[in-house]
Structures are given as structure tokens and as C-alpha cells.
Design a protein around this motif. Structure first.
Motif, mmCIF file in Angstrom:
data_model
loop_
_atom_site.group_PDB
_atom_site.id
_atom_site.type_symbol
_atom_site.label_atom_id
_atom_site.label_comp_id
_atom_site.label_asym_id
_atom_site.label_seq_id
_atom_site.Cartn_x
_atom_site.Cartn_y
_atom_site.Cartn_z
ATOM 1 N N UNK A 253 0.785 -1.224 0.000
ATOM 2 C CA UNK A 253 0.000 0.000 0.000
ATOM 3 C C UNK A 253 0.816 1.273 0.000
ATOM 4 N N UNK A 254 2.045 1.204 -0.494
ATOM 5 C CA UNK A 254 2.894 2.392 -0.528
ATOM 6 C C UNK A 254 2.456 3.328 -1.652
ATOM 7 N N UNK A 255 2.573 4.630 -1.443
ATOM 8 C CA UNK A 255 2.196 5.564 -2.505
ATOM 9 C C UNK A 255 3.206 5.538 -3.637
ATOM 10 N N UNK A 256 2.828 6.125 -4.751
ATOM 11 C CA UNK A 256 3.760 6.228 -5.875
ATOM 12 C C UNK A 256 4.926 7.128 -5.504
ATOM 13 N N UNK A 257 6.136 6.789 -5.934
ATOM 14 C CA UNK A 257 7.265 7.680 -5.669
ATOM 15 C C UNK A 257 7.099 8.986 -6.425
ATOM 16 N N UNK A 258 7.765 10.038 -5.981
ATOM 17 C CA UNK A 258 7.640 11.317 -6.691
ATOM 18 C C UNK A 258 8.182 11.181 -8.110
ATOM 19 N N UNK A 259 7.578 11.883 -9.060
ATOM 20 C CA UNK A 259 8.070 11.793 -10.449
ATOM 21 C C UNK A 259 9.486 12.331 -10.549
#
Length: 278
Positions: A253-259
Motif C-alpha cells: 500500500x505504498x504511494x507512488x514515488x515522486x516523479x
């Protein structure tokens, strides 16, 4: 207001030094904590101070009687005592004791802990308590050591007991992750060095290193903690750098890494015009 612990046990002397020494003892002297060590034998109701009996249906061992526990708990409701907010039965069948439970209990004013012995308590004692707690999937000879664990974990969360509240907020489990590794002098020991980043004095770099190491330790030792650790996009980037796949990030459930920022190509310098020849 102090946090009051009532510890009901057959062996109060086992807990007396624990509650009177070190930080717990100092907090009690300051009035931040209060401890009552209650001998269940005082409520046996017979001259032999016998609190147990053989189990109905047969079997090995002895069982602590429910009427003894009831009498001891009723005494906690007599003035000038304030009735306990929680009566906790220490049992392998209870809910697992976690940092979240410790934080919840630290908000109370009076906790009573029932420490069993022998084959435990008569099952009807369960009707006299507000919750049942286990400190792990193992069996001990009695509940006193379990009570000591709970007392220390809860008491240290009360303001003033350990002095610096931020120190426990950054601890393992309070932050949602295992703690990062700590170092002190000497900087070199038997070929092992303190990481350079910790000696450089760059606070932002130190914080990034500590967070990364906490993530690394948690992934290696307790990956089950990550889904509830409140991970940030930068944490996801760190976990990817540690070797996790995007699929594994999704599973916890980790968020997407920053672009990633695209690097601008440097424009070539203008080509000088050829000089005209006269």
C-alpha cells in the motif's frame, strides 16, 4: 494527575524493586506515577491464605478462585481509592500488546493488572475485567513479568517520566518503523566505522539517512509493519532503491514515488559566423 497502577499478584515482592528503582521510581517520587502492590492472599477469606483450588473436571495444577479476585477488585473501589479505568487480565489468550495499546492505556488514570499463577484464574474472572492482554505467544510461570513489561511501556509515555517526549515518539513502533541504527564513540572500533554521514554535521542528510535505514531494517526484519507505517512518496523511492519492485510497493500500500525530474539539455552555444574577408 498521576497514573496509578494497581498490581494484583501472589508475589508482590517480585514487583517491588521494579516499581521503586530507575525512572519508574524517580517518577513515583515526583508524583507522576503511583503503584499499589496488592497481595491476593490478603483476600483469601481463610486463615491459611489459600487462594487456589483443584479444577473441576480434574487435571493437573491449581486454579485461582474467582471470589478471591472479586474481593480484591472490590477493595479498589473503596474510598479514598479511585476505581480503575481498566481492569486488565494478563493471559496468553488476550489481545496482543502493541505500542498502539500502550499509547491508549497511557491516557488512563488508573490501571489494575491481574497477575496469574499456577494454571491461571477461574474462567469467571473474565467477567470482572475490561480487557485481556498477552505480551506474546509463549507461556511463563506467572504474570508478574508481563505486568512489568506493560507498566514500563505505558508509564514512559506519560509526560515527564522520561523527560523528552520526542525521544519516544521517534522510537521503534511509535514511528511505525523499526528504529534506525545508533552510534557513539569511538568512531573506529575493530575495523568498524561510524558512517561518515553521521559525522558530517549535515542535519538534512542525517535525517534522510536515518529514515532510509529505518525503512531498510523494517523491510529486512519486520516487513509486516510497512502497510501501516504511513509511508510517503519519498519512502517509496527509498524502498525502490533498496530493491523492492513496483509490485511489492503496491502490495504494502505504498504511494507512488515522486516523479523524476527531467534534466534539461544544455543548449549548444551559438556557432560563430565566419569572418568576412575583404
Amino acid at each position: 494527575m498521576s497514573l496509578h497502577f494497581s498490581l494484583l499478584t501472589l508475589f508482590p515482592e517480585l514487583l517491588r524493586p521494579f516499581t521503586s528503582e530507575a525512572l519508574l521510581g524517580k517518577a513515583a517520587v515526583k508524583g507522576l506515577l503511583a503503584f499499589d502492590l496488592i497481595d491476593l492472599r490478603e483476600y483469601a477469606g481463610n486463615r491459611w491464605r489459600k487462594v487456589d483450588d483443584a479444577p473441576y473436571g480434574g487435571g493437573a495444577g491449581m486454579v485461582i478462585r474467582v471470589d478471591v479476585v472479586e474481593a480484591a477488585l472490590q477493595a479498589l473501589h473503596q474510598p479514598p481509592s479511585t476505581p480503575p479505568d481498566e481492569v486488565i487480565l494478563l493471559t496468553p489468550a488476550g489481545q496482543p500488546f502493541t505500542q498502539k495499546v500502550a499509547e491508549e492505556l497511557s491516557e488512563k488514570n488508573h490501571l489494575a493488572l491481574l497477575c496469574g499463577r499456577y494454571e491461571g484464574f477461574d474462567a469467571r474472572v473474565e467477567t470482572l475485567v475490561t480487557r485481556e492482554i498477552s505480551i506474546g505467544d509463549f507461556v511463563m510461570m506467572g504474570g508478574e513479568a508481563a505486568a512489568a513489561c506493560i507498566v514500563e511501556a505505558v508509564a514512559r509515555l506519560r509526560p515527564g517520566v522520561i523527560g523528552d517526549e520526542e525521544s519516544w515518539r521517534a522510537d521503534s513502533y511509535s514511528s511505525g518503523l523499526l528504529d534506525y541504527p545508533e552510534y557513539t564513540r569511538p568512531a573506529q572500533w575493530q575495523g568498524l566505522s561510524v558512517p561518515d554521514v553521521l559525522q558530517g554535521g549535515h542535519h538534512a542528510a542525517i535525517e534522510r539517512w536515518r529514515r532510509s535505514k529505518a525503512l531498510e531494517r523494517t523491510w529486512a526484519r519486520r516487513p509486516d509493519l510497512l502497510p501501516t507505517a504511513g509511508l510517503t512518496p519519498h519512502d517509496s523511492a527509498s524502498l525502490l532503491a533498496l530493491g523492492l519492485s513496483p509490485e511489492q510497493l503496491s502490495e504494502i500500500g505504498a504511494p507512488l514515488p515522486p516523479p523524476q525530474r527531467r534534466r534539461r539539455k544544455k543548449s549548444a552555444p551559438p556557432t560563430p559566423e565566419p569572418e568576412s574577408q575583404g
